[in-house]
Design a protein around this motif. Structure first.
Motif, PDB file in Angstrom:
ATOM      1  N   THR A 272      36.460  40.138  33.411  1.00 14.03           N
ATOM      2  CA  THR A 272      36.506  38.755  33.891  1.00 14.03           C
ATOM      3  C   THR A 272      35.878  38.722  35.281  1.00 14.03           C
ATOM      4  OG1 THR A 272      38.572  38.974  35.113  1.00 14.03           O
ATOM      5  CG2 THR A 272      38.759  38.525  32.735  1.00 14.03           C
ATOM      6  N   VAL A 273      35.862  37.568  35.899  1.00 14.80           N
ATOM      7  CA  VAL A 273      35.316  37.496  37.258  1.00 14.80           C
ATOM      8  C   VAL A 273      36.307  38.018  38.298  1.00 14.80           C
ATOM      9  CG1 VAL A 273      33.760  35.594  36.718  1.00 14.80           C
ATOM     10  CG2 VAL A 273      36.052  35.086  37.616  1.00 14.80           C
ATOM     11  N   ILE A 274      37.514  38.354  37.868  1.00 18.76           N
ATOM     12  CA  ILE A 274      38.572  38.685  38.830  1.00 18.76           C
ATOM     13  C   ILE A 274      38.201  39.828  39.798  1.00 18.76           C
ATOM     14  CG2 ILE A 274      41.000  39.447  39.024  1.00 18.76           C
ATOM     15  CD1 ILE A 274      40.670  36.516  38.166  1.00 18.76           C
ATOM     16  N   PRO A 275      37.643  40.959  39.342  1.00 21.43           N
ATOM     17  CA  PRO A 275      37.292  42.000  40.313  1.00 21.43           C
ATOM     18  C   PRO A 275      36.289  41.517  41.366  1.00 21.43           C
ATOM     19  CG  PRO A 275      37.090  42.824  38.056  1.00 21.43           C
ATOM     20  CD  PRO A 275      37.296  41.346  37.964  1.00 21.43           C
ATOM     21  N   PHE A 276      35.447  40.576  40.986  1.00 18.79           N
ATOM     22  CA  PHE A 276      34.426  40.098  41.919  1.00 18.79           C
ATOM     23  C   PHE A 276      35.017  39.124  42.938  1.00 18.79           C
ATOM     24  CE2 PHE A 276      32.539  40.667  37.614  1.00 18.79           C
ATOM     25  CZ  PHE A 276      32.010  41.923  37.852  1.00 18.79           C
ATOM     26  N   ILE A 277      35.919  38.253  42.457  1.00 20.90           N
ATOM     27  CA  ILE A 277      36.396  37.211  43.376  1.00 20.90           C
ATOM     28  C   ILE A 277      37.674  37.619  44.111  1.00 20.90           C
ATOM     29  CG2 ILE A 277      35.277  35.382  42.056  1.00 20.90           C
ATOM     30  CD1 ILE A 277      37.934  34.532  40.934  1.00 20.90           C
ATOM     31  N   LEU A 278      38.428  38.589  43.579  1.00 17.64           N
ATOM     32  CA  LEU A 278      39.628  39.034  44.302  1.00 17.64           C
ATOM     33  C   LEU A 278      39.383  40.295  45.129  1.00 17.64           C
ATOM     34  CD1 LEU A 278      42.769  38.561  42.018  1.00 17.64           C
ATOM     35  CD2 LEU A 278      41.755  37.018  43.700  1.00 17.64           C
ATOM     36  N   ARG A 279      38.408  41.089  44.716  1.00 13.96           N
ATOM     37  CA  ARG A 279      38.188  42.362  45.430  1.00 13.96           C
ATOM     38  C   ARG A 279      36.787  42.461  46.035  1.00 13.96           C
ATOM     39  NH1 ARG A 279      41.243  46.563  42.329  1.00 13.96           N
ATOM     40  NH2 ARG A 279      43.428  46.150  42.830  1.00 13.96           N
ATOM     41  N   ALA A 280      36.000  41.426  45.877  1.00 11.15           N
ATOM     42  CA  ALA A 280      34.627  41.455  46.421  1.00 11.15           C
ATOM     43  C   ALA A 280      33.848  42.670  45.928  1.00 11.15           C
ATOM     44  CB  ALA A 280      34.649  41.418  47.952  1.00 11.15           C
ATOM     45  N   VAL A 281      34.120  43.028  44.675  1.00  2.00           N
ATOM     46  CA  VAL A 281      33.406  44.160  44.067  1.00  2.00           C
ATOM     47  C   VAL A 281      31.990  43.713  43.689  1.00  2.00           C
ATOM     48  CG1 VAL A 281      33.341  45.609  41.974  1.00  2.00           C
ATOM     49  CG2 VAL A 281      35.496  45.294  43.235  1.00  2.00           C
ATOM     50  N   THR A 282      31.039  44.630  43.865  1.00  5.72           N
ATOM     51  CA  THR A 282      29.659  44.357  43.471  1.00  5.72           C
ATOM     52  C   THR A 282      29.301  45.183  42.248  1.00  5.72           C
ATOM     53  OG1 THR A 282      28.965  43.869  45.726  1.00  5.72           O
ATOM     54  CG2 THR A 282      27.229  44.530  44.189  1.00  5.72           C
ATOM     55  N   LEU A 283      28.766  44.519  41.238  1.00  2.87           N
ATOM     56  CA  LEU A 283      28.238  45.212  40.061  1.00  2.87           C
ATOM     57  C   LEU A 283      26.721  45.215  40.212  1.00  2.87           C
ATOM     58  CD1 LEU A 283      28.481  46.486  37.270  1.00  2.87           C
ATOM     59  CD2 LEU A 283      28.613  44.183  36.294  1.00  2.87           C
ATOM     60  N   ALA A 284      26.173  46.401  40.417  1.00  8.60           N
ATOM     61  CA  ALA A 284      24.741  46.512  40.712  1.00  8.60           C
ATOM     62  C   ALA A 284      24.007  47.080  39.505  1.00  8.60           C
ATOM     63  CB  ALA A 284      24.530  47.422  41.920  1.00  8.60           C
ATOM     64  N   GLY A 285      23.058  46.339  38.992  1.00 10.20           N
ATOM     65  CA  GLY A 285      22.283  46.817  37.855  1.00 10.20           C
ATOM     66  C   GLY A 285      21.215  47.804  38.289  1.00 10.20           C
ATOM     67  N   VAL A 286      20.979  48.793  37.430  1.00 11.08           N
ATOM     68  CA  VAL A 286      19.954  49.803  37.718  1.00 11.08           C
ATOM     69  C   VAL A 286      19.017  49.869  36.523  1.00 11.08           C
ATOM     70  CG1 VAL A 286      19.531  52.261  38.121  1.00 11.08           C
ATOM     71  CG2 VAL A 286      21.499  51.136  39.194  1.00 11.08           C
ATOM     72  N   ASN A 287      17.732  49.746  36.787  1.00 13.26           N
ATOM     73  CA  ASN A 287      16.736  49.847  35.716  1.00 13.26           C
ATOM     74  C   ASN A 287      15.601  50.759  36.174  1.00 13.26           C
ATOM     75  OD1 ASN A 287      13.865  48.597  34.755  1.00 13.26           O
ATOM     76  ND2 ASN A 287      15.338  48.679  33.107  1.00 13.26           N
TER      77      ASN A 287
END
Ligand SMILES: NC(=O)c1ccc[n+]([C@@H]2O[C@H](COP(=O)([O-])OP(=O)(O)OC[C@H]3O[C@@H](n4cnc5c(N)ncnc54)[C@H](OP(=O)(O)O)[C@@H]3O)[C@@H](O)[C@H]2O)c1
Length: 346
Positions: A272-287
């Motif tokens: 869900t969006v919870i890790p991003f909006i409660l913990r300010a976690v960044t999911l960084a894509g790598v290609n």
């Protein structure tokens, strides 16, 4: 020239091909190419500016899929698989390269939409080609390959946000190619690394030898759980996806970053969006496939200075072109450890 060829509805095989076949667009078919003297047409999409005598290639997860005829990877038929190549420039229409130069190419459509590195010769575009850095042998450059290049891209991305004293970094798919190189790189840079693996008993000592400080069973992360959990990681390198990536995100501490590069468990991401909006976690894509030239050069420069080549050698096994076909199902089944180089003309 010898090449591994995959064709729809036929098992992969090693065949004699000519340069016209290797030069031609992979998706137009075999006419005028394989085993005859016809063609020579540069052929648009399949053509390129630099002809390389291939010394080494490597086996990646994606190559296993291509060898199995997976149309998501082998997008044209017939196709020479091999998403990596290392070799010597034979002829060059590019001012950046001259005959005799040692070069490495990762991705850029190789082994997917154009003939790849499982052939004694390749015709490639100069746009993604990089000189093998001094100090790295051609065999070692192949051992790095797409997996190691991707591990470096992931580390470059993590470094923007996470410092070694911020806390633990988790590496998933740890005993695989991306995972093994990521552990070696991160530990060499001073990060404390937890390796997550499904092969703790079999590969635990190996993972510790690469520099991991802790090894955990991947089953711990594979279960679906709450969207935020006890914070354990300052960051992560994930080559697994699915519920594992969701768990890593849920266990990442405030402001942490997770570099996501793979889907060995699955392409889904049940979070869900919870890790991003409660913990300010960044999911960084790598290609890695479409990485621009400047980033390729930066990553290869860093691999030359920051990767312990002794550790790289310790995680590398070698097969011949004739044997790589049999290795394909093993890497897709998660049975291959570290990196496998393919001796082509080396
Ligand atoms: N984004 C990019 O540009 C890029 C570049 C390279 C690779 N990739 C992707 O990254 C992934 C890894 O590539 P690779 O070449 O390192 O492959 P690999 O050598 O086969 O490593 C994959 C590892 O993932 C783990 N694994 C396998 N099946 C699993 C499952 N069902 N559940 C959980 N873990 C599983 C295994 O590690 P353990 O045995 O230690 O558990 C395995 O060794 C692939 O999905 C590949 O397509 C992406």
């Amino acid at each position: 020239m010898r090449a591994v060829v995959v064709e729809r509805d036929r098992p992969a095989s090693v065949e004699e091909v000519d340069e016209a076949f290797l030069r031609g667009p992979a998706d137009v078919g075999a006419e005028g190419g394989r085993g005859d003297d016809g063609g020579g047409d540069d052929g648009g999409e399949g053509g390129g500016e630099v002809v390389v005598d291939v010394a080494w290639s490597s086996l990646n997860y994606k190559d296993g899929m291509a060898l199995a005829g997976d149309r998501g990877v082998a997008r044209v038929s017939p196709l020479v698989p091999g998403i990596d190549l290392v070799g010597t420039v034979a002829t060059s229409a590019s001012s950046r390269f001259a005959p005799g130069d040692l070069v490495v190419l990762n991705g850029a459509g190789l082994g997917e939409t154009r003939h790849g590195g499982f052939a004694e010769r390749a015709v490639v575009d100069a746009g993604s080609l990089v000189a093998v850095p001094a100090g790295i042998s051609p065999r070692q450059a192949a051992a790095v390959g797409t997996a190691g290049f991707t591990a470096m891209l992931s580390v470059l991305r993590l470094e923007r946000d996470v410092r070694p004293d911020d806390g633990e970094i988790v590496v998933t798919g740890a005993a695989g190619g991306v995972g093994s190189v990521a552990i070696a790189l991160l530990s060499g840079l001073g990060y404390s690394v937890t390796a997550s693996s499904g092969r703790v008993d079999e590969q635990g000592d190996y993972l510790l030898s690469l520099g991991a400080t802790t090894v955990v069973d991947r089953a711990e992360l594979a279960e679906a759980g709450k969207p935020v959990q006890r914070p354990r990681w300052a960051g992560g390198v994930d080559s697994v996806g699915s519920t594992t990536l969701a768990s890593v995100l849920a266990q990442t501490s405030w402001g942490g970053t997770v570099a996501a590069c793979g889907l060995a468990q699955g392409a889904d991401l049940p979070t869900t969006v919870i890790p991003f909006i409660l913990r300010a976690v960044t999911l960084a894509g790598v290609n890695s496939v479409d990485a621009p030239l400047a980033l390729r050069r930066e990553a290869w420069g860093r691999l030359a200075t920051d990767l312990d080549l002794g550790l790289l050698d310790s995680m590398t096994v070698e097969v011949d072109l004739d044997d790589v076909i049999a290795e394909g199902p093993r890497i897709v089944a998660g049975q291959v450890r570290g990196r496998t180089v393919v001796r082509v003309g080396g």
